[in-house]
Enzyme design. Structure first.
Site, PDB file in Angstrom:
ATOM      1  N   GLY A  15       0.812  -1.220   0.000  1.00  0.00           N
ATOM      2  CA  GLY A  15       0.000   0.000   0.000  1.00  0.00           C
ATOM      3  C   GLY A  15       0.845   1.270   0.000  1.00  0.00           C
ATOM      4  O   GLY A  15       2.046   1.237   0.287  1.00  0.00           O
ATOM      5  N   TYR A  40      44.559  14.648  10.847  1.00  0.00           N
ATOM      6  CA  TYR A  40      44.091  14.990   9.504  1.00  0.00           C
ATOM      7  C   TYR A  40      44.969  16.088   8.929  1.00  0.00           C
ATOM      8  O   TYR A  40      45.150  17.139   9.547  1.00  0.00           O
ATOM      9  CB  TYR A  40      42.642  15.468   9.625  1.00  0.00           C
ATOM     10  N   ALA A  43      54.562  18.890  29.048  1.00  0.00           N
ATOM     11  CA  ALA A  43      53.329  19.651  28.797  1.00  0.00           C
ATOM     12  C   ALA A  43      53.539  20.656  27.664  1.00  0.00           C
ATOM     13  O   ALA A  43      54.628  21.210  27.510  1.00  0.00           O
ATOM     14  CB  ALA A  43      52.894  20.374  30.059  1.00  0.00           C
ATOM     15  N   GLY A  69     -12.104  -1.561   9.938  1.00  0.00           N
ATOM     16  CA  GLY A  69     -13.250  -2.335   9.457  1.00  0.00           C
ATOM     17  C   GLY A  69     -13.982  -2.920  10.658  1.00  0.00           C
ATOM     18  O   GLY A  69     -13.359  -3.414  11.593  1.00  0.00           O
ATOM     19  N   ARG A 106      -1.523   8.269   4.365  1.00  0.00           N
ATOM     20  CA  ARG A 106      -1.789   9.062   5.568  1.00  0.00           C
ATOM     21  C   ARG A 106      -0.527   9.336   6.389  1.00  0.00           C
ATOM     22  O   ARG A 106      -0.527  10.144   7.301  1.00  0.00           O
ATOM     23  CB  ARG A 106      -2.856   8.352   6.431  1.00  0.00           C
ATOM     24  N   TYR A 123      41.066  15.207  22.329  1.00  0.00           N
ATOM     25  CA  TYR A 123      40.585  14.538  21.123  1.00  0.00           C
ATOM     26  C   TYR A 123      41.595  13.472  20.733  1.00  0.00           C
ATOM     27  O   TYR A 123      42.763  13.767  20.438  1.00  0.00           O
ATOM     28  CB  TYR A 123      40.419  15.521  19.947  1.00  0.00           C
TER      29      TYR A 123
HETATM   30  C1  UD1 Z   1      -7.487  -2.748   6.700  1.00  0.00           C
HETATM   31  C2  UD1 Z   1      -8.782  -3.575   6.621  1.00  0.00           C
HETATM   32  C3  UD1 Z   1      -9.660  -3.191   7.798  1.00  0.00           C
HETATM   33  C4  UD1 Z   1      -8.924  -3.446   9.096  1.00  0.00           C
HETATM   34  C5  UD1 Z   1      -7.579  -2.725   9.108  1.00  0.00           C
HETATM   35  C6  UD1 Z   1      -6.761  -3.209  10.302  1.00  0.00           C
HETATM   36  C7  UD1 Z   1      -9.160  -3.979   4.255  1.00  0.00           C
HETATM   37  C8  UD1 Z   1     -10.027  -3.682   3.096  1.00  0.00           C
HETATM   38  N1  UD1 Z   1      -9.440  -3.344   5.376  1.00  0.00           N
HETATM   39  O1  UD1 Z   1      -7.874  -1.377   6.569  1.00  0.00           O
HETATM   40  O2  UD1 Z   1     -10.861  -3.960   7.774  1.00  0.00           O
HETATM   41  O3  UD1 Z   1      -9.716  -3.043  10.201  1.00  0.00           O
HETATM   42  O4  UD1 Z   1      -6.831  -3.009   7.927  1.00  0.00           O
HETATM   43  O5  UD1 Z   1      -5.589  -2.490  10.453  1.00  0.00           O
HETATM   44  O6  UD1 Z   1      -8.278  -4.794   4.152  1.00  0.00           O
HETATM   45  N2  UD1 Z   1      -2.117  -3.178   0.946  1.00  0.00           N
HETATM   46  C9  UD1 Z   1      -1.522  -3.789  -0.123  1.00  0.00           C
HETATM   47  N3  UD1 Z   1      -1.988  -3.492  -1.382  1.00  0.00           N
HETATM   48  C10 UD1 Z   1      -3.017  -2.638  -1.597  1.00  0.00           C
HETATM   49  C11 UD1 Z   1      -3.626  -2.011  -0.473  1.00  0.00           C
HETATM   50  C12 UD1 Z   1      -3.155  -2.320   0.788  1.00  0.00           C
HETATM   51  O7  UD1 Z   1      -0.583  -4.571   0.025  1.00  0.00           O
HETATM   52  O8  UD1 Z   1      -3.386  -2.433  -2.742  1.00  0.00           O
HETATM   53  C13 UD1 Z   1      -1.581  -3.483   2.289  1.00  0.00           C
HETATM   54  C14 UD1 Z   1      -1.083  -2.250   2.991  1.00  0.00           C
HETATM   55  O9  UD1 Z   1       0.291  -2.038   2.722  1.00  0.00           O
HETATM   56  C15 UD1 Z   1      -1.353  -2.554   4.454  1.00  0.00           C
HETATM   57  C16 UD1 Z   1      -2.506  -3.528   4.410  1.00  0.00           C
HETATM   58  O10 UD1 Z   1      -2.619  -3.984   3.089  1.00  0.00           O
HETATM   59  O11 UD1 Z   1      -0.273  -3.184   5.105  1.00  0.00           O
HETATM   60  C17 UD1 Z   1      -3.813  -2.866   4.825  1.00  0.00           C
HETATM   61  O12 UD1 Z   1      -4.018  -1.719   4.025  1.00  0.00           O
HETATM   62  P1  UD1 Z   1      -4.493  -0.350   4.649  1.00  0.00           P
HETATM   63  O13 UD1 Z   1      -4.689   0.617   3.534  1.00  0.00           O
HETATM   64  O14 UD1 Z   1      -3.659   0.033   5.789  1.00  0.00           O
HETATM   65  O15 UD1 Z   1      -5.951  -0.809   5.149  1.00  0.00           O
HETATM   66  P2  UD1 Z   1      -6.841  -0.168   6.277  1.00  0.00           P
HETATM   67  O16 UD1 Z   1      -7.634   0.925   5.686  1.00  0.00           O
HETATM   68  O17 UD1 Z   1      -6.044   0.106   7.471  1.00  0.00           O
HETATM   69 CA    CA Z   2      -3.946  -0.022   8.001  1.00  0.00          CA
END
Ligand code: UD1
Ligand code: CA
Length: 466
Positions: free
Chosen positions: A15, A399, A435, A151, A19, A378
């Site tokens: 991801g 140096y 000294a 979620g 944020r 030093y």
């Molecule tokens: C996610 C869950 C949510 C849960 C929360 C817990 C989903 C849809 N939602 O939300 O229900 O309560 O985590 O912390 O999964 N990632 C990828 N590829 C992508 C998108 C995300 O690998 O395309 C990875 C991110 O790097 C991250 C993880 O998935 O480590 C979760 O993604 P993030 O965007 O943080 O999801 P949340 O909105 O926190």
């Molecule tokens: Ca997350």
């Protein structure tokens, strides 16, 4: 933990981490001195699965390089497979990208790549509940004081699992639910595979939610179970810098507790900053304001007065580090004393019982057994023997504007105050330096070198001296 030959752990770390407002990929932000992803890999490894997969996407190359470089430092030796997610359209498509890896295993545990506080014991308990209940899928859910952003786990009237609703898609009633999805799941691969194919884009960003696979598996009449845990801290997802600091504070508390349980004395654990990898011996005393960073090992019965900073260093037993001492990438043997306000720069070695005092700086040097550099000096690129006394204000001029040169000082040398050693230069055993000398040439064994101009006294007219 017992080897699990049917299990693959998949960590989602592709991801964008929008944020965080940072160019550094989210999984690489540190918590207690280790990247978030290192903590998750350590927990995954401790579970002892047959393989670990890591899904990367955003800054994939940077992530892969950083992880590969970090693995030995983090003590992660388990087989790790990198999977690239090219289309960053949600946690569901992240898992889809890993199907060629996952299909070799019966069971798949999926972990979010942003929950650094999860612990291997929790994963172990969840996996054994998954096995003994012959579940098709299981999700780790926790009740949290503030569910905003997570979620929600929606249950049927009889308490069984119904579905997961993302915060952004939830109606008012659902928003009141404080049981959240931790982002940790176990699946039977065959059901996960089918459910992934059935996903459709959801929510404001048209993402494929991994969370929806659970409802699909349930619809296919396979048991989907909620594994409830009271320890909501383990589920803390780091999405912002505020959550990063929350994770940091919780982990610091854990680290201090572990060390106190091992016999370290920490009068105010909230006021010390000790990284996750630190090891400290029994009855060492850590005063407020100390930073113990990176891979640092401290022996027993050491005293760390306030505001001591140590990074990636080894400190022997019975060492006293007085107020304000700063040590980086160095070794301090037993019974040494440093500070107040001493500075060891990288690759310094203090042999047994050596002393480095106020406002002395040591760089890439060996200070021999029992030798003293107590005041305002030093010492750089120097090899110093045992029993040497270095007077106040002594400087090694290492140096020349282009290159660094070495100073070699033998055993039991006496160096008077305010001496300059213009390197390269050697002082042999038992020599003495007057000294104020500026030493540019070899000082042979047992000799006395004085290299300063003689005092001239000019009389003021009219004043007579006897
Ligand atoms: C996610 C869950 C949510 C849960 C929360 C817990 C989903 C849809 N939602 O939300 O229900 O309560 O985590 O912390 O999964 N990632 C990828 N590829 C992508 C998108 C995300 O690998 O395309 C990875 C991110 O790097 C991250 C993880 O998935 O480590 C979760 O993604 P993030 O965007 O943080 O999801 P949340 O909105 O926190
Ligand atoms: Ca997350």
């Amino acid at each position: 933990m017992v080897a699990k030959k049917n299990l693959c752990v998949l960590i989602l770390a592709a991801g964008k981490g929008t944020r965080m407002k940072s160019p550094l990929p989210k999984p690489l932000h540190p918590v207690c001195g280790l990247p978030i992803i290192a903590h998750i890999l350590q927990a995954a490894q401790a579970l002892n699965p047959a393989a670990i997969g890591l899904v990367v996407g955003h800054e994939a190359q940077k992530m892969e390089e950083a992880v590969k470089e970090g693995l030995p430092k983090w003590g992660v030796t388990a087989p790790l497979v990198f999977v690239e997610q090219t289309d960053l359209s949600g946690s569901g498509s992240a898992v889809k990208a890993a199907l060629p890896l996952l299909k070799r295993f019966e069971d798949v545990m999926v972990l979010n790549g942003d929950t650094p506080l999860l612990e291997a014991q929790t994963l172990e308990k969840m996996y054994s509940a998954f096995q003994s209940n012959e579940a098709g899928a299981m999700v780790l859910a926790v009740r949290v004081p503030d569910p905003v952003g997570y979620g929600r786990v929606v249950r049927e009237q009889d308490g069984s699992f119904e579905k997961i609703v993302e915060h952004s898609d939830a109606d008012e009633k659902t928003l009141l639910i404080n049981e959240i999805n931790s982002g940790m799941y176990v699946f039977k691969f065959s059901y996960l595979d089918k459910a992934l194919q059935a996903l459709t884009p959801q929510g404001p960003k048209h993402e494929y939610y991994l969370t929806d696979t659970l409802a699909h598996i349930k619809a296919a009449k396979q048991p989907v179970l909620v594994y409830g845990s009271d320890d909501y801290e383990q589920a803390l997802g780091v999405n912002s810098k505020v959550q990063l600091s929350q994770a940091e504070l919780i982990m610091r508390e854990r680290v201090a507790r572990r060390l106190m349980d091992e016999g370290v004395t920490i009068p105010n654990p909230k006021a010390v900053f000790i990284d996750a990898q630190a090891q400290i011996g029994v009855d060492s005393f850590i005063c407020p304001g100390c930073y113990i960073c990176g891979k640092t090992v401290i022996g027993k019965n050491c005293m760390l007065e306030g505001n001591v900073y140590i990074k990636d260093s080894v400190i022997g037993d019975n060492v006293t580090l007085k107020m304000g001492t700063y040590i980086e990438d160095s070794t301090v043997e037993e019974q040494c004393q440093l500070g107040p306000y001493a500075h060891l720069r990288p690759q310094s070695v203090l042999k047994k019982g050596a002393k480095v005092g106020n406002f002395s700086e040591i760089k890439k040097s060996v200070i021999g057994e029992g030798s003293k550099v107590n005041h305002l000096s030093y010492i750089g690129d120097t090899d110093m023997g045992a029993g040497v006394n270095v007077g106040a204000g002594t400087i090694t001029c290492n140096y020349d504007g282009k290159n660094k040169h070495k100073t070699v000082i033998g055993d039991h040398v006496f160096v008077g105050s305010n001496v300059n050693f213009v390197a390269p230069v050697t002082v042999e055993n038992y020599a003495k330096i007057g000294a104020g000398s500026t030493i540019t040439k070899l000082v042979p064994q047992e000799s006395l070198a004085i290299a300063r101009s003689r005092q001239v006294v000019l009389e003021k007219k009219g004043i007579k001296h006897d």
